[in-house]
Write a protein that holds these residues in place. Structure first.
Motif, PDB file in Angstrom:
ATOM      1  N   ARG A  98      45.255  39.057  35.412  1.00 58.31           N
ATOM      2  CA  ARG A  98      44.505  39.872  36.359  1.00 58.31           C
ATOM      3  C   ARG A  98      45.166  39.903  37.739  1.00 58.31           C
ATOM      4  O   ARG A  98      45.601  38.873  38.238  1.00 58.31           O
ATOM      5  N   ILE A  99      45.208  41.099  38.331  1.00 60.86           N
ATOM      6  CA  ILE A  99      45.467  41.196  39.764  1.00 60.86           C
ATOM      7  C   ILE A  99      44.181  40.814  40.483  1.00 60.86           C
ATOM      8  O   ILE A  99      44.166  39.952  41.354  1.00 60.86           O
ATOM      9  N   PHE A 100      43.096  41.476  40.114  1.00 57.79           N
ATOM     10  CA  PHE A 100      41.771  41.098  40.612  1.00 57.79           C
ATOM     11  C   PHE A 100      40.761  41.270  39.500  1.00 57.79           C
ATOM     12  O   PHE A 100      40.971  42.036  38.545  1.00 57.79           O
ATOM     13  N   ASP A 101      39.662  40.549  39.604  1.00 64.86           N
ATOM     14  CA  ASP A 101      38.535  40.685  38.690  1.00 64.86           C
ATOM     15  C   ASP A 101      37.286  40.328  39.475  1.00 64.86           C
ATOM     16  O   ASP A 101      37.084  39.183  39.855  1.00 64.86           O
ATOM     17  N   PHE A 102      36.453  41.333  39.747  1.00 63.47           N
ATOM     18  CA  PHE A 102      35.223  41.148  40.492  1.00 63.47           C
ATOM     19  C   PHE A 102      34.054  41.269  39.517  1.00 63.47           C
ATOM     20  O   PHE A 102      33.893  42.294  38.854  1.00 63.47           O
ATOM     21  N   GLY A 103      33.259  40.206  39.405  1.00 67.07           N
ATOM     22  CA  GLY A 103      32.154  40.235  38.458  1.00 67.07           C
ATOM     23  C   GLY A 103      31.192  39.095  38.675  1.00 67.07           C
ATOM     24  O   GLY A 103      31.089  38.550  39.777  1.00 67.07           O
ATOM     25  N   SER A 104      30.516  38.723  37.584  1.00 64.06           N
ATOM     26  CA  SER A 104      29.484  37.688  37.695  1.00 64.06           C
ATOM     27  C   SER A 104      29.513  36.709  36.537  1.00 64.06           C
ATOM     28  O   SER A 104      28.474  36.219  36.099  1.00 64.06           O
ATOM     29  N   GLY A 105      30.695  36.423  36.013  1.00 66.55           N
ATOM     30  CA  GLY A 105      30.811  35.357  35.035  1.00 66.55           C
ATOM     31  C   GLY A 105      31.201  35.813  33.653  1.00 66.55           C
ATOM     32  O   GLY A 105      31.012  36.968  33.272  1.00 66.55           O
ATOM     33  N   SER A 106      31.751  34.877  32.877  1.00 70.21           N
ATOM     34  CA  SER A 106      32.214  35.165  31.524  1.00 70.21           C
ATOM     35  C   SER A 106      31.057  35.610  30.647  1.00 70.21           C
ATOM     36  O   SER A 106      30.040  34.935  30.537  1.00 70.21           O
ATOM     37  N   GLY A 107      31.231  36.766  30.019  1.00 71.60           N
ATOM     38  CA  GLY A 107      30.207  37.297  29.139  1.00 71.60           C
ATOM     39  C   GLY A 107      29.047  37.938  29.870  1.00 71.60           C
ATOM     40  O   GLY A 107      28.145  38.484  29.242  1.00 71.60           O
ATOM     41  N   GLY A 184      26.234  45.846  41.676  1.00 70.48           N
ATOM     42  CA  GLY A 184      25.356  44.989  42.454  1.00 70.48           C
ATOM     43  C   GLY A 184      26.158  43.948  43.223  1.00 70.48           C
ATOM     44  O   GLY A 184      27.351  44.115  43.471  1.00 70.48           O
ATOM     45  N   THR A 185      25.501  42.866  43.615  1.00 68.17           N
ATOM     46  CA  THR A 185      26.168  41.803  44.371  1.00 68.17           C
ATOM     47  C   THR A 185      26.857  40.856  43.391  1.00 68.17           C
ATOM     48  O   THR A 185      26.203  40.014  42.766  1.00 68.17           O
ATOM     49  N   THR A 186      28.158  41.011  43.246  1.00 67.15           N
ATOM     50  CA  THR A 186      28.925  40.192  42.299  1.00 67.15           C
ATOM     51  C   THR A 186      29.125  38.789  42.863  1.00 67.15           C
ATOM     52  O   THR A 186      29.256  38.596  44.069  1.00 67.15           O
ATOM     53  N   THR A 187      29.169  37.805  41.974  1.00 67.88           N
ATOM     54  CA  THR A 187      29.215  36.403  42.396  1.00 67.88           C
ATOM     55  C   THR A 187      30.564  35.741  42.198  1.00 67.88           C
ATOM     56  O   THR A 187      30.814  34.678  42.754  1.00 67.88           O
ATOM     57  N   GLN A 188      31.437  36.335  41.383  1.00 69.00           N
ATOM     58  CA  GLN A 188      32.770  35.777  41.135  1.00 69.00           C
ATOM     59  C   GLN A 188      33.798  36.872  41.390  1.00 69.00           C
ATOM     60  O   GLN A 188      34.064  37.702  40.507  1.00 69.00           O
ATOM     61  N   ASN A 189      34.366  36.856  42.571  1.00 67.08           N
ATOM     62  CA  ASN A 189      35.303  37.905  42.989  1.00 67.08           C
ATOM     63  C   ASN A 189      36.661  37.258  43.179  1.00 67.08           C
ATOM     64  O   ASN A 189      36.928  36.646  44.209  1.00 67.08           O
ATOM     65  N   TRP A 190      37.510  37.400  42.171  1.00 64.42           N
ATOM     66  CA  TRP A 190      38.714  36.595  42.075  1.00 64.42           C
ATOM     67  C   TRP A 190      39.995  37.419  42.123  1.00 64.42           C
ATOM     68  O   TRP A 190      40.068  38.522  41.584  1.00 64.42           O
ATOM     69  N   LEU A 191      40.992  36.836  42.736  1.00 69.54           N
ATOM     70  CA  LEU A 191      42.365  37.326  42.650  1.00 69.54           C
ATOM     71  C   LEU A 191      43.112  36.379  41.711  1.00 69.54           C
ATOM     72  O   LEU A 191      43.057  35.161  41.888  1.00 69.54           O
TER      73      LEU A 191
END
Length: 228
Positions: A98-107, A184-191
């Motif tokens: 991933r370059i980036f992955d903005f989300g709220s957790g696996s699954g 919505g408000t994502t909780t895991q916003n990763w590079l």
């Protein structure tokens, strides 16, 4: 192979400036937000800083390194969107980096992400989805070679179209029914890290990672890619 009766037009590079710039990470020795919005990131795992395309770049080791960005509240406001970065893609055997992955957790939906390579040998892929709307995908057969590149995603709320760019040129576009605000408000916003534990961490470097709340033109993306 393509034959043209006349030379195709090429957009004249144009400086996008700071209009609509809502988060910016120069990676010059830290992951602080230089946009003035104070979305300062946190480094996790083993990383280092090395020469980048502009100043320094953050080096990701492909095994445990990633950056956590506190931008969940920002993602929930984005309609027209551009996300861009210089990327040194190191290749390697890791799948779905991933370059980036903005989300709220696996699954856990929702999410949006950009991969420099589908699986272990495919092309560029961008995807976005919510808990109720299936994955909207922009896919290109173009593979990313090892080395420095400029990569970008644009999402246009007026045309409901997403597009991916490589080195200032559009690779592919597709219709989308989902905008970032719909996550919505994502909780895991990763590079450099996926929401899914079985996907590989990024092997490479990131420099000048930017988020805009507008759709940059091809001319502006060419400028960011280094065409001056």
């Amino acid at each position: 192979i393509r034959l043209y009766a006349a030379a195709p037009s090429i957009a004249t590079p144009a400086d996008p400036g700071v209009t609509g710039l809502v988060a910016s990470y120069t990676m010059d020795g830290d992951v602080k937000d230089s946009s003035g919005k104070n979305y300062n990131g946190t480094i996790n795992g083993t990383t280092s800083f090395d020469a980048g395309m502009v100043g320094q770049a953050l080096v990701f080791n492909g095994s445990n390194a990633y950056v956590d960005l506190p931008i969940g509240s920002l993602v929930s406001t984005l309609t027209d969107t551009t996300i861009s970065s210089f990327v040194y893609f190191g290749g390697g055997s890791g799948s779905w980096q991933r370059i980036f992955d903005f989300g709220s957790g696996s699954g856990a939906m929702p999410y949006m992400f950009l991969c420099p390579r589908e699986n272990t040998a495919g092309g560029v892929r961008f995807a976005i989805r919510t808990a109720t709307v299936t994955e909207q995908v922009v896919r290109s057969d173009k593979t990313v070679s090892v080395g420095w590149h400029h990569m970008a995603v644009t999402i246009d709320s007026k045309t409901m179209t997403a597009a991916v760019y490589l080195d200032g040129e559009r690779l592919a576009s597709a219709a989308t029914t989902v905008l970032p605000k719909d996550l919505g408000t994502t909780t895991q916003n990763w590079l450099g890290r996926s929401q899914y534990a079985f996907d590989a961490y990024l092997l490479g470097s990131l420099d000048e990672f930017r988020i805009y709340n507008r759709v940059l033109s091809e001319a502006e993306l060419r400028y960011l890619a280094g065409d001056r």
